[in-house]
Scaffold this active site. Structure first.
Site, PDB file in Angstrom:
ATOM      1  N   ARG A 298       0.861  -1.200   0.000  1.00 17.58           N
ATOM      2  CA  ARG A 298       0.000   0.000   0.000  1.00 17.58           C
ATOM      3  C   ARG A 298       0.896   1.248   0.000  1.00 17.58           C
ATOM      4  O   ARG A 298       1.183   1.818   1.045  1.00 17.58           O
ATOM      5  CB  ARG A 298      -0.883   0.009   1.253  1.00 17.58           C
ATOM      6  CG  ARG A 298      -1.967  -1.058   1.282  1.00 17.58           C
ATOM      7  CD  ARG A 298      -2.817  -0.910   2.537  1.00 17.58           C
ATOM      8  NE  ARG A 298      -4.082  -1.586   2.446  1.00 17.58           N
ATOM      9  CZ  ARG A 298      -4.361  -2.757   3.038  1.00 17.58           C
ATOM     10  NH1 ARG A 298      -3.447  -3.376   3.757  1.00 17.58           N
ATOM     11  NH2 ARG A 298      -5.562  -3.288   2.917  1.00 17.58           N
ATOM     12  N   ARG A 334       1.111  -1.513  -5.420  1.00 19.29           N
ATOM     13  CA  ARG A 334      -0.160  -0.883  -5.790  1.00 19.29           C
ATOM     14  C   ARG A 334       0.080   0.612  -5.912  1.00 19.29           C
ATOM     15  O   ARG A 334       0.651   1.228  -5.011  1.00 19.29           O
ATOM     16  CB  ARG A 334      -1.239  -1.152  -4.742  1.00 19.29           C
ATOM     17  CG  ARG A 334      -2.530  -0.419  -5.101  1.00 19.29           C
ATOM     18  CD  ARG A 334      -3.654  -0.751  -4.171  1.00 19.29           C
ATOM     19  NE  ARG A 334      -3.503  -0.117  -2.883  1.00 19.29           N
ATOM     20  CZ  ARG A 334      -4.362  -0.285  -1.880  1.00 19.29           C
ATOM     21  NH1 ARG A 334      -5.400  -1.092  -2.034  1.00 19.29           N
ATOM     22  NH2 ARG A 334      -4.186   0.318  -0.736  1.00 19.29           N
ATOM     23  N   GLU A 433     -12.391  -4.260  -6.962  1.00 19.52           N
ATOM     24  CA  GLU A 433     -12.944  -3.850  -5.669  1.00 19.52           C
ATOM     25  C   GLU A 433     -14.210  -3.026  -5.796  1.00 19.52           C
ATOM     26  O   GLU A 433     -14.719  -2.488  -4.815  1.00 19.52           O
ATOM     27  CB  GLU A 433     -11.890  -3.151  -4.808  1.00 19.52           C
ATOM     28  CG  GLU A 433     -11.127  -2.036  -5.442  1.00 19.52           C
ATOM     29  CD  GLU A 433     -10.024  -1.476  -4.531  1.00 19.52           C
ATOM     30  OE1 GLU A 433      -9.984  -1.763  -3.334  1.00 19.52           O
ATOM     31  OE2 GLU A 433      -9.197  -0.711  -5.055  1.00 19.52           O
ATOM     32  N   ASN A 456     -12.273  -5.560   0.968  1.00 20.94           N
ATOM     33  CA  ASN A 456     -12.687  -4.493   1.895  1.00 20.94           C
ATOM     34  C   ASN A 456     -13.590  -3.492   1.177  1.00 20.94           C
ATOM     35  O   ASN A 456     -14.653  -3.119   1.671  1.00 20.94           O
ATOM     36  CB  ASN A 456     -11.473  -3.745   2.454  1.00 20.94           C
ATOM     37  CG  ASN A 456     -10.481  -4.684   3.093  1.00 20.94           C
ATOM     38  OD1 ASN A 456     -10.836  -5.795   3.466  1.00 20.94           O
ATOM     39  ND2 ASN A 456      -9.243  -4.257   3.216  1.00 20.94           N
ATOM     40  N   ARG A 467     -17.170   1.104   5.301  1.00 17.56           N
ATOM     41  CA  ARG A 467     -16.287   0.152   6.000  1.00 17.56           C
ATOM     42  C   ARG A 467     -15.704   0.702   7.290  1.00 17.56           C
ATOM     43  O   ARG A 467     -15.158  -0.040   8.092  1.00 17.56           O
ATOM     44  CB  ARG A 467     -15.158  -0.306   5.058  1.00 17.56           C
ATOM     45  CG  ARG A 467     -14.273   0.823   4.607  1.00 17.56           C
ATOM     46  CD  ARG A 467     -13.331   0.373   3.499  1.00 17.56           C
ATOM     47  NE  ARG A 467     -12.040  -0.047   4.020  1.00 17.56           N
ATOM     48  CZ  ARG A 467     -10.972  -0.289   3.272  1.00 17.56           C
ATOM     49  NH1 ARG A 467     -11.053  -0.187   1.962  1.00 17.56           N
ATOM     50  NH2 ARG A 467      -9.840  -0.652   3.795  1.00 17.56           N
ATOM     51  N   CYS A 504      -6.728  -9.841  -1.703  1.00 19.23           N
ATOM     52  CA  CYS A 504      -5.808  -9.119  -0.812  1.00 19.23           C
ATOM     53  C   CYS A 504      -6.561  -8.301   0.239  1.00 19.23           C
ATOM     54  O   CYS A 504      -5.949  -7.601   1.026  1.00 19.23           O
ATOM     55  CB  CYS A 504      -4.843  -8.245  -1.598  1.00 19.23           C
ATOM     56  SG  CYS A 504      -5.653  -6.914  -2.475  1.00 19.23           S
TER      57      CYS A 504
END
Ligand code: PEP
Ligand code: MG
Length: 579
Positions: A298, A334, A433, A456, A467, A504
């Site tokens: 990240r 990423r 996502e 997520n 979230r 992930c």
């Protein structure tokens, strides 16, 4: 003794001392300090006033230059209050007489002061109330900022009690001494929860008002497995939790012994277990837990942990560091996923009405090509140092993906023109996502080398559940049949198009879902390092046939309750102590 129930988001038990961080924009609870602390609090207050006066002076000067002296004059009232001896004395008296924290004294005296202005008949004076609130918040922010500074250089072990922690705060705290988190707000995939799991320390979030019930120095038990926090426990509670802590430590030692064994089912099916990281140094811990590579780096934390925007060299140094530590193992970088829950200071100054649906992630990068290119140049340069792969986050449309790839192509051409070498064949993937990406998965699969499912955000966008919001945390459920269908369809699209698929998001490291994901055909799991051994144990204890049967059964259910009940039963057969 006080027992508080929240959402356990990182397992384990810790007994330690509270370090409380207040939030400047909320009511500051009354907190007593020890007599010997009083001098310290007065000193903190004096320092905060000095810093606030200095900041205001600078602000006044810059406004005077931009908008003229008259406009800048609005700060004179603020400066006047902060230099008013009687106001300052009232605050120090409050600290001394009532033995309170500097934060509480500032907030109490300033609120009294504001009320006296509010009662004035003169309209001009009653309007000054807003300025007083402004001054109060400024001093509080400075005081809380000092506390945060202390969090960077702790001398003893603590558990952090806070309303919420910004990613920039968790990114910079002293990881050697922070032993647990107890937070007022948040859900399972909120940032603090993810960081706690990555650090392998217990955390409970969504506690409502834990900050108002704890004072710095209180003894706290955080039981992240059961989602319970005990403030000033009695001797029996301490003993019981000490025992539980020991049992968990024994289990952990056993699981760690699996680190060097392959993630292979009893009938010989091998999958890859990789780790998620935020900083290059996290690689070492990931490898200790048995990670075979990094499935999600990240990189936005390079921004969040620093006051200034990272340069190309800053990016390069981080990637080179991670690759050096990985010794040839893969590193999925990423590209920046800023915005929404991962905002920068600059973004926080112009809040969006709906940040999760706003200018975040790849959208922000495509709106700021120079920033995007700086990162891509660094990645390409680092590509010579190891097995680098690039992953674009939050892709919703084909055009976005193509644009991102076009920028990457431009970067490659520029580097070539400059004579800078890089690896030309680089693996490019995207995060799946948002539901739109799943629905168009076949088209996307033709334009990338791999998919990584970010559960997520996928859960958040599929079920319309924020979230990070503890009020709807119960609705945030990976077991929802709609979410499971999206995951199944993404894996199928990957298989049909011969590209690899990983998960992930946090679901990938949750042992409850290991059998199911394995049975759905997932072959790369990427998770927080400490989760790897338990997931591996499940994989090594089952067969593909069994996992497929589990998946078939789960996909026939129509409610998350049935799914969770069934998976719990099946997983318990392998790790009875797990749930
Ligand atoms: C996800 O959304 O599942 C994910 C892995 O990314 P992040 O948690 O960083 O948004
Ligand atoms: Mg995400």
């Amino acid at each position: 003794m006080e027992i508080k129930k929240g959402i356990g988001v990182s397992p384990g038990v810790v007994i330690s001392t509270a370090f409380v961080l207040d939030a400047a924009d909320l009511l500051i609870p009354k907190r007593q300090v020890e007599v010997e602390q009083i001098g310290c609090e007065v000193e903190r207050f004096d320092r905060a006033v000095g810093d606030s006066v200095e900041d205001l002076g600078k602000l006044k000067e810059s406004v005077a230059q931009r908008a003229g002296k008259e406009v800048a004059g609005i700060f004179d009232f603020h400066l006047g209050v902060l230099k008013d001896k009687s106001v300052l004395k009232q605050i120090t008296d409050e600290i001394k007489k009532n033995q309170t924290t500097a934060e509480y004294a500032v907030s109490t005296v300033m609120r009294k002061f504001a009320n006296s202005f509010l009662a004035m008949a003169d309209h001009y004076l009653s309007e000054r109330v807003k300025d007083i609130h402004d001054i109060e918040r400024r001093v509080l922010r400075t005081l809380i900022g000092q506390k945060h500074e202390d969090l960077l250089h702790l001398k003893n072990d603590v558990v952090v009690i806070a309303h919420d922690l910004l990613p920039s705060q968790t990114a910079s705290l002293d990881r050697g001494h922070v032993r647990g988190f107890a937070i007022d707000v948040g859900g399972r995939t909120s940032h603090t929860a993810i960081v706690a799991r990555a650090m392998g320390i217990p955390a409970v979030v969504g506690l409502g008002n834990i900050t108002s019930e704890v004072s710095g120095g209180d003894t706290i038990i955080i039981d992240g497995t059961r989602g319970v926090v005990i403030v000033n426990p009695d001797a029996d509670q301490v003993e019981e939790h000490r025992q539980q802590k020991q049992n968990l430590e024994v289990l952990e030692i056993h699981l760690k012994s699996l680190a060097d064994l392959p993630a292979e089912t009893k009938d010989g099916h091998v999958v890859s277990l990789q780790a998620n990281i935020e900083f290059p140094e996290d690689v070492d811990d990931a490898l200790v837990h048995g990670a075979q590579g990094i499935g999600l780096y990240r990189t936005e934390f390079l921004y969040l942990a620093s006051e200034t925007e990272p340069t190309e060299e800053d990016h390069y140094a981080s990637y080179a560091d991670a690759l050096r530590r990985l010794k040839g193992r893969p590193l999925v970088i990423r590209t920046l996923d800023l915005g929404a829950d991962k905002y920068t200071q600059a973004k926080a100054m112009s809040p969006e009405r709906n940040p999760f649906l706003g200018d975040r992630s790849i959208r922000m990068c495509l709106h700021d090509i120079p920033m995007f290119k700086r990162q891509l140049r660094a990645i390409m340069r680092a590509s010579l140092l190891g097995d680098v792969r690039i992953m674009f986050p939050m892709i919703c449309t084909i055009m976005e993906l193509r644009q991102a790839k076009m920028v990457l192509n431009d970067v490659m051409e520029e580097l070539e023109d400059e004579g800078v070498s890089f690896r030309k064949e680089i693996s490019i993937g995207m995060m799946v996502e948002v539901p739109a990406a799943v629905i168009q998965a076949d088209q996307f699969a033709k334009e990338v080398n791999f998919f990584s499912i970010g559960t997520n955000d996928l859960i958040q966008y599929t079920l319309a559940v924020d979230r990070t919001n503890e009020k709807v945390a119960g609705l945030f459920c990976p077991a929802h049949p709609a979410v499971l269908k999206l995951i199944r369809d993404t894996i199928r699209a990957g298989t049909r198009n011969s590209i690899s698929v990983s998960v992930c998001g946090e679901m990938g490291g949750d042992p409850l879902y290991t059998l199911l994901l394995l049975g759905l055909g997932l072959n790369i799991f990427s998770m927080n390092g400490p989760d790897i051994p338990e997931v591996k144990k499940i994989i090594r204890s089952t067969t593909m046939d069994h996992a497929r049967q589990v998946a078939r059964r789960v996909m026939s259910f129509d409610s998350e309750r049935q799914v969770m009940h069934f998976l719990r039963e099946e997983t318990r057969k392998i790790i009875p102590e797990a749930f």
